[in-house]
Design an enzyme around this catalytic site. Structure first.
Site, PDB file in Angstrom:
ATOM      1  N   SER A   8      -1.563  -7.032  79.537  1.00 22.18           N
ATOM      2  CA  SER A   8      -2.538  -6.213  78.821  1.00 22.18           C
ATOM      3  C   SER A   8      -1.890  -5.528  77.629  1.00 22.18           C
ATOM      4  O   SER A   8      -0.943  -4.747  77.783  1.00 22.18           O
ATOM      5  CB  SER A   8      -3.122  -5.141  79.747  1.00 22.18           C
ATOM      6  OG  SER A   8      -3.905  -4.227  79.004  1.00 22.18           O
ATOM      7  N   HIS A  45      -4.530 -10.163  77.655  1.00 20.18           N
ATOM      8  CA  HIS A  45      -5.676  -9.334  78.025  1.00 20.18           C
ATOM      9  C   HIS A  45      -5.879  -8.245  76.981  1.00 20.18           C
ATOM     10  O   HIS A  45      -4.962  -7.460  76.700  1.00 20.18           O
ATOM     11  CB  HIS A  45      -5.436  -8.712  79.402  1.00 20.18           C
ATOM     12  CG  HIS A  45      -6.641  -8.058  79.993  1.00 20.18           C
ATOM     13  ND1 HIS A  45      -7.646  -8.770  80.625  1.00 20.18           N
ATOM     14  CD2 HIS A  45      -6.995  -6.752  80.067  1.00 20.18           C
ATOM     15  CE1 HIS A  45      -8.565  -7.935  81.060  1.00 20.18           C
ATOM     16  NE2 HIS A  45      -8.194  -6.701  80.732  1.00 20.18           N
ATOM     17  N   ASP A  59      -8.091  -5.021  75.974  1.00 20.91           N
ATOM     18  CA  ASP A  59      -9.025  -3.996  76.445  1.00 20.91           C
ATOM     19  C   ASP A  59      -9.758  -3.376  75.266  1.00 20.91           C
ATOM     20  O   ASP A  59      -9.150  -2.736  74.408  1.00 20.91           O
ATOM     21  CB  ASP A  59      -8.274  -2.902  77.213  1.00 20.91           C
ATOM     22  CG  ASP A  59      -7.733  -3.408  78.544  1.00 20.91           C
ATOM     23  OD1 ASP A  59      -8.551  -3.839  79.371  1.00 20.91           O
ATOM     24  OD2 ASP A  59      -6.511  -3.383  78.738  1.00 20.91           O
ATOM     25  N   MET A 108     -12.467  -0.617  74.252  1.00 18.10           N
ATOM     26  CA  MET A 108     -13.106   0.592  74.771  1.00 18.10           C
ATOM     27  C   MET A 108     -13.788   1.335  73.631  1.00 18.10           C
ATOM     28  O   MET A 108     -13.242   1.415  72.528  1.00 18.10           O
ATOM     29  CB  MET A 108     -12.075   1.503  75.440  1.00 18.10           C
ATOM     30  CG  MET A 108     -11.235   0.818  76.505  1.00 18.10           C
ATOM     31  SD  MET A 108     -10.094   1.992  77.273  1.00 18.10           S
ATOM     32  CE  MET A 108      -8.991   0.854  78.140  1.00 18.10           C
ATOM     33  N   HIS A 167     -11.719  -7.849  77.553  1.00 20.97           N
ATOM     34  CA  HIS A 167     -12.411  -7.049  78.572  1.00 20.97           C
ATOM     35  C   HIS A 167     -13.155  -5.937  77.853  1.00 20.97           C
ATOM     36  O   HIS A 167     -12.552  -4.996  77.345  1.00 20.97           O
ATOM     37  CB  HIS A 167     -11.384  -6.494  79.557  1.00 20.97           C
ATOM     38  CG  HIS A 167     -11.951  -5.591  80.599  1.00 20.97           C
ATOM     39  ND1 HIS A 167     -11.166  -4.788  81.389  1.00 20.97           N
ATOM     40  CD2 HIS A 167     -13.231  -5.362  80.988  1.00 20.97           C
ATOM     41  CE1 HIS A 167     -11.921  -4.107  82.220  1.00 20.97           C
ATOM     42  NE2 HIS A 167     -13.185  -4.430  81.980  1.00 20.97           N
ATOM     43  N   MET A 215     -15.115  -2.804  77.754  1.00 19.99           N
ATOM     44  CA  MET A 215     -15.518  -1.575  78.443  1.00 19.99           C
ATOM     45  C   MET A 215     -16.341  -0.760  77.457  1.00 19.99           C
ATOM     46  O   MET A 215     -15.908   0.273  76.936  1.00 19.99           O
ATOM     47  CB  MET A 215     -14.276  -0.828  78.930  1.00 19.99           C
ATOM     48  CG  MET A 215     -13.592  -1.540  80.088  1.00 19.99           C
ATOM     49  SD  MET A 215     -11.951  -0.891  80.457  1.00 19.99           S
ATOM     50  CE  MET A 215     -10.967  -1.933  79.359  1.00 19.99           C
ATOM     51  N   MET A 270     -12.099  -4.198  89.230  1.00 21.99           N
ATOM     52  CA  MET A 270     -11.236  -3.132  88.747  1.00 21.99           C
ATOM     53  C   MET A 270     -10.563  -2.447  89.930  1.00 21.99           C
ATOM     54  O   MET A 270     -11.237  -2.011  90.868  1.00 21.99           O
ATOM     55  CB  MET A 270     -12.036  -2.115  87.943  1.00 21.99           C
ATOM     56  CG  MET A 270     -12.576  -2.635  86.610  1.00 21.99           C
ATOM     57  SD  MET A 270     -11.276  -3.171  85.468  1.00 21.99           S
ATOM     58  CE  MET A 270     -10.330  -1.653  85.257  1.00 21.99           C
ATOM     59  N   PHE A 280      -8.032   3.919  81.104  1.00 20.07           N
ATOM     60  CA  PHE A 280      -6.654   4.240  80.736  1.00 20.07           C
ATOM     61  C   PHE A 280      -5.680   3.337  81.473  1.00 20.07           C
ATOM     62  O   PHE A 280      -5.911   2.989  82.642  1.00 20.07           O
ATOM     63  CB  PHE A 280      -6.325   5.701  81.063  1.00 20.07           C
ATOM     64  CG  PHE A 280      -7.112   6.695  80.257  1.00 20.07           C
ATOM     65  CD1 PHE A 280      -6.672   7.094  79.001  1.00 20.07           C
ATOM     66  CD2 PHE A 280      -8.300   7.208  80.736  1.00 20.07           C
ATOM     67  CE1 PHE A 280      -7.408   7.992  78.247  1.00 20.07           C
ATOM     68  CE2 PHE A 280      -9.046   8.108  79.997  1.00 20.07           C
ATOM     69  CZ  PHE A 280      -8.598   8.500  78.744  1.00 20.07           C
ATOM     70  N   ASP A 306      -7.539  -5.904  87.828  1.00 16.62           N
ATOM     71  CA  ASP A 306      -6.994  -5.162  86.688  1.00 16.62           C
ATOM     72  C   ASP A 306      -6.807  -3.717  87.105  1.00 16.62           C
ATOM     73  O   ASP A 306      -7.771  -3.038  87.472  1.00 16.62           O
ATOM     74  CB  ASP A 306      -7.977  -5.261  85.515  1.00 16.62           C
ATOM     75  CG  ASP A 306      -7.483  -4.552  84.264  1.00 16.62           C
ATOM     76  OD1 ASP A 306      -6.375  -3.996  84.282  1.00 16.62           O
ATOM     77  OD2 ASP A 306      -8.232  -4.566  83.262  1.00 16.62           O
ATOM     78  N   GLY A 307      -5.550  -3.251  87.054  1.00 22.69           N
ATOM     79  CA  GLY A 307      -5.268  -1.856  87.342  1.00 22.69           C
ATOM     80  C   GLY A 307      -4.167  -1.671  88.359  1.00 22.69           C
ATOM     81  O   GLY A 307      -4.334  -2.033  89.524  1.00 22.69           O
ATOM     82  N   GLY A 308      -3.035  -1.161  87.933  1.00 25.13           N
ATOM     83  CA  GLY A 308      -1.942  -0.885  88.849  1.00 25.13           C
ATOM     84  C   GLY A 308      -1.231  -2.101  89.380  1.00 25.13           C
ATOM     85  O   GLY A 308      -0.537  -2.025  90.406  1.00 25.13           O
ATOM     86  N   GLY A 337      -0.215  -4.384  82.807  1.00 26.76           N
ATOM     87  CA  GLY A 337       0.080  -3.693  81.567  1.00 26.76           C
ATOM     88  C   GLY A 337       1.485  -3.140  81.525  1.00 26.76           C
ATOM     89  O   GLY A 337       2.414  -3.768  81.028  1.00 26.76           O
TER      90      GLY A 337
END
Length: 231
Positions: A8, A34, A36, A38, A67, A69, A138, A144, A176-178, A198
């Site tokens: 990301s 990826h 993002d 936003m 992606h 958002m 997600m 963030f 996606d995330g962590g 990321g």
């Protein structure tokens, strides 16, 4: 099932995006980049838009996984295909007509994907799955980078994989995330096969090596996962 790692750029240096895109390439490197997007309305953060995606598409050979958002993806998502995205993800919570939008994205030549926030269940969207190329679960609240992985999303990943199998679909399951060395194996075992990472990539000394390490861990986990062995 082929594992895919999508670094990301939210965690990259925005002043050096072309170089950062190249830093994750090469043999065994990123499958997709990826991106993002936003709008500071759908999520409380503002990143980049169509012009940056157009520039990035010209600067890298790695396909772009956008992606969105954002509010009103029905209006904006097709623009990202035109800008050069190979895959466009819209949020179920924001799309007014998700089937029509998925078909329009596909008709323009990109893969269509639908994302779900942590609190949004997958079950109401079961009938939409054949219209998609990928589902994004997600594993943090969107908005963030650098957030801690939500373990409570693992059952949702499993349920989504079960629905994909139930309908016999060739559908990618992205998270996606962590995503990091400490979490990717659990996600792969639960049913994910596409991983957005990321800070685990761009925070590493060698981003390309970090991609290869994440891929190896996911592949090892999937090799013994019940859902993958069933195929």
């Amino acid at each position: 099932m082929a594992v895919q790692i999508n670094p990301s750029i939210l965690s990259a240096d925005f002043a050096r995006l072309a170089e950062e895109a190249g830093a994750v390439g090469g043999p065994g490197g990123a499958d997709w980049l990826h991106v993002d997007v936003m709008d500071n309305h759908f999520v409380p953060n503002l990143t980049l838009g169509v012009p940056v995606v157009e520039s990035l598409a010209r600067a890298t050979d790695t396909p772009l996984d956008c992606h969105l958002m954002i509010e009103d993806p029905d209006r904006w998502a097709p623009r990202y295909v035109e800008a050069g995205a190979g895959s466009v993800t819209f949020h179920a919570e924001a799309a007014a007509a998700p089937v029509r939008l998925a078909r329009e994205i596909r008709a323009k030549g990109a893969r269509a994907s639908m994302a779900l926030k942590p609190a949004t269940p997958i079950e109401p969207y079961e009938d939409l799955l054949p219209e998609l190329d990928m589902v994004l679960i997600m594993t943090v609240e969107p908005g963030f980078g650098g957030q801690a992985f939500l373990d409570i999303m693992l059952p949702k990943i499993r349920r989504t994989r079960e629905l994909i199998g139930k309908h016999g679909l060739d559908l990618w399951l992205q998270i996606d995330g962590g995503v990091a060395d400490e979490t990717i194996e659990r996600c792969a075992e639960a049913g994910a096969d596409v991983f957005v990472a990321g800070s685990a990539v761009y925070g590493a000394q060698d981003p390309a090596a970090a991609v290869r390490g994440l891929r190896a861990k996911a592949e090892q986990s999937i090799a013994t996962a019940g859902w993958a062995c069933a195929h």
